[in-house]
Motif scaffolding. Structure first.
Motif, PDB file in Angstrom:
ATOM      1  N   LEU A 267      31.238   0.328 -48.832  1.00 53.81           N
ATOM      2  CA  LEU A 267      30.014  -0.389 -48.572  1.00 53.81           C
ATOM      3  C   LEU A 267      28.821   0.306 -47.488  1.00 53.81           C
ATOM      4  O   LEU A 267      29.734   0.902 -46.672  1.00 53.81           O
ATOM      5  N   ASP A 268      27.695   0.277 -47.314  1.00 50.87           N
ATOM      6  CA  ASP A 268      27.070   0.844 -46.771  1.00 50.87           C
ATOM      7  C   ASP A 268      26.796   0.132 -45.374  1.00 50.87           C
ATOM      8  O   ASP A 268      26.710   0.750 -44.293  1.00 50.87           O
ATOM      9  N   VAL A 269      26.599  -0.980 -45.270  1.00 52.04           N
ATOM     10  CA  VAL A 269      26.320  -2.280 -44.284  1.00 52.04           C
ATOM     11  C   VAL A 269      26.961  -3.286 -44.635  1.00 52.04           C
ATOM     12  O   VAL A 269      27.117  -3.897 -45.614  1.00 52.04           O
ATOM     13  N   GLU A 271      26.863  -7.198 -42.979  1.00 47.85           N
ATOM     14  CA  GLU A 271      25.915  -8.344 -41.982  1.00 47.85           C
ATOM     15  C   GLU A 271      26.978  -9.591 -41.849  1.00 47.85           C
ATOM     16  O   GLU A 271      27.225 -10.402 -42.909  1.00 47.85           O
ATOM     17  N   ALA A 317      21.034  -8.100 -45.217  1.00 51.16           N
ATOM     18  CA  ALA A 317      21.880  -7.211 -46.265  1.00 51.16           C
ATOM     19  C   ALA A 317      21.091  -6.623 -47.367  1.00 51.16           C
ATOM     20  O   ALA A 317      20.873  -5.580 -47.788  1.00 51.16           O
ATOM     21  N   GLN A 320      18.356  -4.175 -46.134  1.00 49.19           N
ATOM     22  CA  GLN A 320      19.003  -2.732 -46.081  1.00 49.19           C
ATOM     23  C   GLN A 320      18.943  -2.030 -47.369  1.00 49.19           C
ATOM     24  O   GLN A 320      18.775  -0.762 -47.251  1.00 49.19           O
ATOM     25  N   LYS A 326      19.602   1.598 -48.651  1.00 47.93           N
ATOM     26  CA  LYS A 326      20.938   1.602 -48.930  1.00 47.93           C
ATOM     27  C   LYS A 326      21.402   1.053 -50.435  1.00 47.93           C
ATOM     28  O   LYS A 326      20.452   0.522 -50.995  1.00 47.93           O
ATOM     29  N   THR A 329      25.662  -3.321 -49.974  1.00 45.21           N
ATOM     30  CA  THR A 329      25.912  -4.064 -48.783  1.00 45.21           C
ATOM     31  C   THR A 329      26.677  -5.437 -48.862  1.00 45.21           C
ATOM     32  O   THR A 329      26.862  -6.055 -50.047  1.00 45.21           O
TER      33      THR A 329
END
Length: 351
Positions: A267-269, A271, A317, A320, A326, A329
């Motif tokens: 996963l990149d990010v 939330e 998300a 992003q 990204k 996410t």
């Protein structure tokens, strides 16, 4: 559930401490913004689902007047959940799986400024065990935070660092309500508002709304060159009584995370709907997010429009992926005392 569904548009209101706008007007603004973002009109929406709370609105069946934001004509299917707008998105996603419609809108709205949260939220508890206690969300959060501190899983300094980081990163978020540079040592000198929680450990009271447009596969590709695909969606709940749960972790968050496929690829990010600082390390451990950037938008500690906060996490998300390049996410939403219910939505930029 195998029908591909993607987010194709969204909109947020400014997040403010108090607004004079009705929920219907807040929703009108975000429905207009989301449909314009998706390049469609209200007439193109086949199904709508809203998340709101009559207790917060101070009016029974308040969601009925909110339908005006979508429009009564042409007639279309409509639904409502007494939950965060993230659960409205979940229902809309399930509805699109039936395959007979192509476009749906999910909304969330809340005006927490209209009354004292400590008075409102205990009324939502079950009438037999929790409501008679008179405990609000802050009291339950303080109870859970104390458990984590006493077990040595977090420190007060770590919690202050989370608050400082969230509000520092929120400076780049035009929708944030609270942002700026905060000194950790100064934060730790503040008085408790509900021990062991200080003001910085608690999300602000916020008025706001959000809306998301989703569409099935071919329709999504027709509407945008950059669809954000929902590749995993899951919800899990634990017993509402905190006394029968292990408050050091969240089994329902772990279960929803795995059911949504969150652990199948990097996963990149992430939330997360962390309305209190102690919830971030707890959820990060429950979902194995130790090396994943969390809440670069500032998260709920920067703005917490109750009944829309989880849907805002989905939007952030998705942002992003669409706006910041990204690839994968995660968005999270929660409901109930001490993270009782948890919802996880995994998003990807290519499919």
């Amino acid at each position: 559930m195998t029908e591909p569904v993607a987010i194709v548009g969204w909109s947020l209101t400014p997040m403010v401490r108090r607004t004079d706008k009705s929920e219907a007007r807040l929703l009108f603004d975000v429905v207009t913004g989301a449909t314009e973002d998706a390049g469609i009109t209200r007439a193109d929406v086949d199904f709508s689902c809203a998340g709101s709370c009559d207790y917060v609105a101070g009016q029974a069946f308040s969601f009925v007047q909110n339908i005006d934001a979508v429009g009564a004509w042409p007639p279309k299917r409509d639904s409502h959940v007494e939950m965060d707008g993230a659960w409205a998105l979940y229902e809309a996603w399930v509805r699109l799986q039936l395959g007979d419609i192509d476009v749906a809108i999910a909304m969330g709205s809340g005006r927490s400024s209209t009354a004292d949260p400590a008075t409102i939220y205990p009324m939502e508890m079950d009438p037999y065990y929790l409501a008679p206690l008179g405990a609000d969300a802050l009291s339950f959060a303080a109870l859970q935070a104390r458990v984590l501190l006493d077990e040595g899983l977090v420190t007060e300094r770590q919690l202050a660092e989370i608050a400082a980081r969230a509000r520092r990163e929120a400076q780049d978020n035009p929708y944030a309500q609270v942002s700026g540079e905060y000194d950790v040592d100064a934060l730790l000198k503040e008085d408790f508002i509900r021990a062991p929680l200080r003001k910085h450990d608690v999300s602000p009271i916020t008025d706001g709304a959000a809306a998301v447009i989703i569409a099935r596969g071919d329709k999504a590709r027709e509407l945008t060159d950059h669809p954000v695909w929902i590749t995993g969606f899951a919800h899990s709940a634990e017993p509402h009584q905190p006394g029968v749960r292990d408050l050091r972790t969240s089994k329902s968050a772990t279960k929803a995370f795995k059911a949504a496929g969150g652990d199948t690829a990097p996963l990149d990010v992430a939330e997360l709907q962390t309305a209190f600082t102690h919830e971030e390390p707890l959820l990060a451990a429950a979902m194995n997010l130790d090396n994943v950037p969390i809440n670069p938008s500032g998260g709920p500690l920067a703005a917490n429009p109750v009944m829309a906060t989880g849907l805002v996490r989905v939007i952030e998300a998705a942002r992003q992926i669409r706006d910041h390049g990204k690839n994968r996410t995660l968005a999270h939403s929660t409901s109930g005392p001490c993270l009782q219910q948890n919802l996880v939505c995994v998003l990807e930029g290519s499919r």
